[in-house]
Design a protein around this motif. Sequence first.
Motif, PDB file in Angstrom:
ATOM      1  N   GLY A  79      -5.574  -3.389  40.078  1.00 21.88           N
ATOM      2  CA  GLY A  79      -4.966  -4.550  39.433  1.00 21.88           C
ATOM      3  C   GLY A  79      -5.413  -5.870  40.012  1.00 21.88           C
ATOM      4  O   GLY A  79      -5.170  -6.916  39.421  1.00 21.88           O
ATOM      5  N   VAL A  80      -6.062  -5.851  41.155  1.00 26.22           N
ATOM      6  CA  VAL A  80      -6.522  -7.073  41.821  1.00 26.22           C
ATOM      7  C   VAL A  80      -7.984  -7.337  41.463  1.00 26.22           C
ATOM      8  O   VAL A  80      -8.832  -6.455  41.601  1.00 26.22           O
ATOM      9  CB  VAL A  80      -6.372  -6.959  43.356  1.00 26.22           C
ATOM     10  CG1 VAL A  80      -7.002  -8.153  44.061  1.00 26.22           C
ATOM     11  CG2 VAL A  80      -4.908  -6.816  43.726  1.00 26.22           C
ATOM     12  N   THR A  81      -8.257  -8.558  41.016  1.00 24.89           N
ATOM     13  CA  THR A  81      -9.628  -8.960  40.731  1.00 24.89           C
ATOM     14  C   THR A  81     -10.224  -9.553  42.012  1.00 24.89           C
ATOM     15  O   THR A  81      -9.713 -10.565  42.510  1.00 24.89           O
ATOM     16  CB  THR A  81      -9.677 -10.012  39.608  1.00 24.89           C
ATOM     17  OG1 THR A  81      -9.046  -9.468  38.445  1.00 24.89           O
ATOM     18  CG2 THR A  81     -11.103 -10.407  39.277  1.00 24.89           C
ATOM     19  N   PRO A  82     -11.272  -8.944  42.561  1.00 18.10           N
ATOM     20  CA  PRO A  82     -11.863  -9.460  43.800  1.00 18.10           C
ATOM     21  C   PRO A  82     -12.300 -10.918  43.660  1.00 18.10           C
ATOM     22  O   PRO A  82     -12.754 -11.342  42.606  1.00 18.10           O
ATOM     23  CB  PRO A  82     -13.070  -8.552  44.015  1.00 18.10           C
ATOM     24  CG  PRO A  82     -12.747  -7.303  43.277  1.00 18.10           C
ATOM     25  CD  PRO A  82     -11.945  -7.750  42.076  1.00 18.10           C
ATOM     26  N   VAL A  83     -12.152 -11.661  44.717  1.00 24.08           N
ATOM     27  CA  VAL A  83     -12.517 -13.072  44.881  1.00 24.08           C
ATOM     28  C   VAL A  83     -11.916 -14.004  43.824  1.00 24.08           C
ATOM     29  O   VAL A  83     -12.395 -15.110  43.644  1.00 24.08           O
ATOM     30  CB  VAL A  83     -14.042 -13.318  45.020  1.00 24.08           C
ATOM     31  CG1 VAL A  83     -14.582 -12.710  46.287  1.00 24.08           C
ATOM     32  CG2 VAL A  83     -14.822 -12.810  43.811  1.00 24.08           C
ATOM     33  N   ASP A  84     -10.880 -13.581  43.141  1.00 22.75           N
ATOM     34  CA  ASP A  84     -10.165 -14.463  42.221  1.00 22.75           C
ATOM     35  C   ASP A  84      -8.944 -14.979  42.965  1.00 22.75           C
ATOM     36  O   ASP A  84      -7.836 -14.470  42.838  1.00 22.75           O
ATOM     37  CB  ASP A  84      -9.743 -13.705  40.958  1.00 22.75           C
ATOM     38  CG  ASP A  84      -9.154 -14.625  39.905  1.00 22.75           C
ATOM     39  OD1 ASP A  84      -8.989 -15.837  40.185  1.00 22.75           O
ATOM     40  OD2 ASP A  84      -8.853 -14.142  38.804  1.00 22.75           O
ATOM     41  N   THR A  85      -9.163 -16.009  43.769  1.00 23.87           N
ATOM     42  CA  THR A  85      -8.106 -16.521  44.634  1.00 23.87           C
ATOM     43  C   THR A  85      -7.156 -17.475  43.905  1.00 23.87           C
ATOM     44  O   THR A  85      -6.095 -17.797  44.423  1.00 23.87           O
ATOM     45  CB  THR A  85      -8.713 -17.249  45.839  1.00 23.87           C
ATOM     46  OG1 THR A  85      -9.594 -18.278  45.363  1.00 23.87           O
ATOM     47  CG2 THR A  85      -9.495 -16.283  46.713  1.00 23.87           C
ATOM     48  N   ASP A  86      -7.545 -17.932  42.700  1.00 23.15           N
ATOM     49  CA  ASP A  86      -6.693 -18.864  41.967  1.00 23.15           C
ATOM     50  C   ASP A  86      -5.453 -18.203  41.391  1.00 23.15           C
ATOM     51  O   ASP A  86      -4.411 -18.837  41.251  1.00 23.15           O
ATOM     52  CB  ASP A  86      -7.472 -19.525  40.828  1.00 23.15           C
ATOM     53  CG  ASP A  86      -8.548 -20.458  41.346  1.00 23.15           C
ATOM     54  OD1 ASP A  86      -8.413 -20.951  42.479  1.00 23.15           O
ATOM     55  OD2 ASP A  86      -9.526 -20.686  40.607  1.00 23.15           O
ATOM     56  N   TYR A  87      -5.567 -16.928  41.028  1.00 26.09           N
ATOM     57  CA  TYR A  87      -4.457 -16.245  40.371  1.00 26.09           C
ATOM     58  C   TYR A  87      -4.240 -14.880  40.990  1.00 26.09           C
ATOM     59  O   TYR A  87      -5.177 -14.112  41.159  1.00 26.09           O
ATOM     60  CB  TYR A  87      -4.716 -16.108  38.867  1.00 26.09           C
ATOM     61  CG  TYR A  87      -4.767 -17.461  38.224  1.00 26.09           C
ATOM     62  CD1 TYR A  87      -3.595 -18.101  37.852  1.00 26.09           C
ATOM     63  CD2 TYR A  87      -5.968 -18.121  38.051  1.00 26.09           C
ATOM     64  CE1 TYR A  87      -3.621 -19.368  37.297  1.00 26.09           C
ATOM     65  CE2 TYR A  87      -6.001 -19.392  37.499  1.00 26.09           C
ATOM     66  CZ  TYR A  87      -4.829 -20.010  37.128  1.00 26.09           C
ATOM     67  OH  TYR A  87      -4.864 -21.265  36.608  1.00 26.09           O
ATOM     68  N   PRO A  88      -2.997 -14.585  41.306  1.00 32.61           N
ATOM     69  CA  PRO A  88      -2.694 -13.276  41.894  1.00 32.61           C
ATOM     70  C   PRO A  88      -2.814 -12.180  40.841  1.00 32.61           C
ATOM     71  O   PRO A  88      -3.027 -12.450  39.660  1.00 32.61           O
ATOM     72  CB  PRO A  88      -1.246 -13.438  42.349  1.00 32.61           C
ATOM     73  CG  PRO A  88      -0.677 -14.473  41.435  1.00 32.61           C
ATOM     74  CD  PRO A  88      -1.813 -15.403  41.119  1.00 32.61           C
ATOM     75  N   ALA A  89      -2.668 -10.959  41.291  1.00 33.71           N
ATOM     76  CA  ALA A  89      -2.773  -9.821  40.387  1.00 33.71           C
ATOM     77  C   ALA A  89      -1.697  -9.863  39.310  1.00 33.71           C
ATOM     78  O   ALA A  89      -1.911  -9.409  38.196  1.00 33.71           O
ATOM     79  CB  ALA A  89      -2.681  -8.520  41.168  1.00 33.71           C
ATOM     80  N   ALA A  90      -0.535 -10.421  39.615  1.00 34.24           N
ATOM     81  CA  ALA A  90       0.558 -10.526  38.650  1.00 34.24           C
ATOM     82  C   ALA A  90       0.730 -11.977  38.218  1.00 34.24           C
ATOM     83  O   ALA A  90       0.750 -12.880  39.049  1.00 34.24           O
ATOM     84  CB  ALA A  90       1.851 -10.012  39.260  1.00 34.24           C
TER      85      ALA A  90
END
Length: 187
Positions: free
Chosen positions: A88-99
């Motif tokens: 559920g976590v997109t790597p290196v997408d620090t702007d938005y959490p998994a939820a």
Amino acid sequence: MSDLALIMALPNESKGLFEAEGIQVNYSGIGKVNAAFKAFEVIQKTGCNTLLNLGTAGSSHFNAHDLVEVTQFVQRDMDVSPLGFEVGVTPVDTDYPAAIHLDEYFEHLPKGICGTGDNFEVGIPKVPCNLVDMEGYALAKVCKRLGVRLISVKYITDGADDAAHLDWEENLLFGAKKLLELYQLIK
């Protein structure tokens, strides 16, 4: 809500009932890519402050024919776990959490966590959620990035099981009627 735009995945989900009432529906098509593109296009074209997503979902938690307001979207098909990331976590997408959390709008509706994925789920998702769809997370992410409120309500058509495809088809008209009644409460 005069600054509201309505988005649904498919004309099957409205069964022409919305159009018969003179309501403009923006159809995204199936899946996260189509949903993201259409949400961006609708927001840019209309300048809306709120995007209302009405549609269908499967659930082994809620009963068929329930309307459920989504208060959180997660990605049930983002799986980079072999590289050490949680499902559920997109790597290196620090702007938005998994939820992605949404504000509640309808006090009378049950609330749910919707797992979005580019597959028609017929089993238990790998991420914690209690209903499943194929577009919602993408809509939520576009809205968050653009500062637009998203309200999402799903009509439960099926149990997200082996009979889901049959139940989905059979329940579309019932869902369209209930979603139209809900929409008329907003206007």
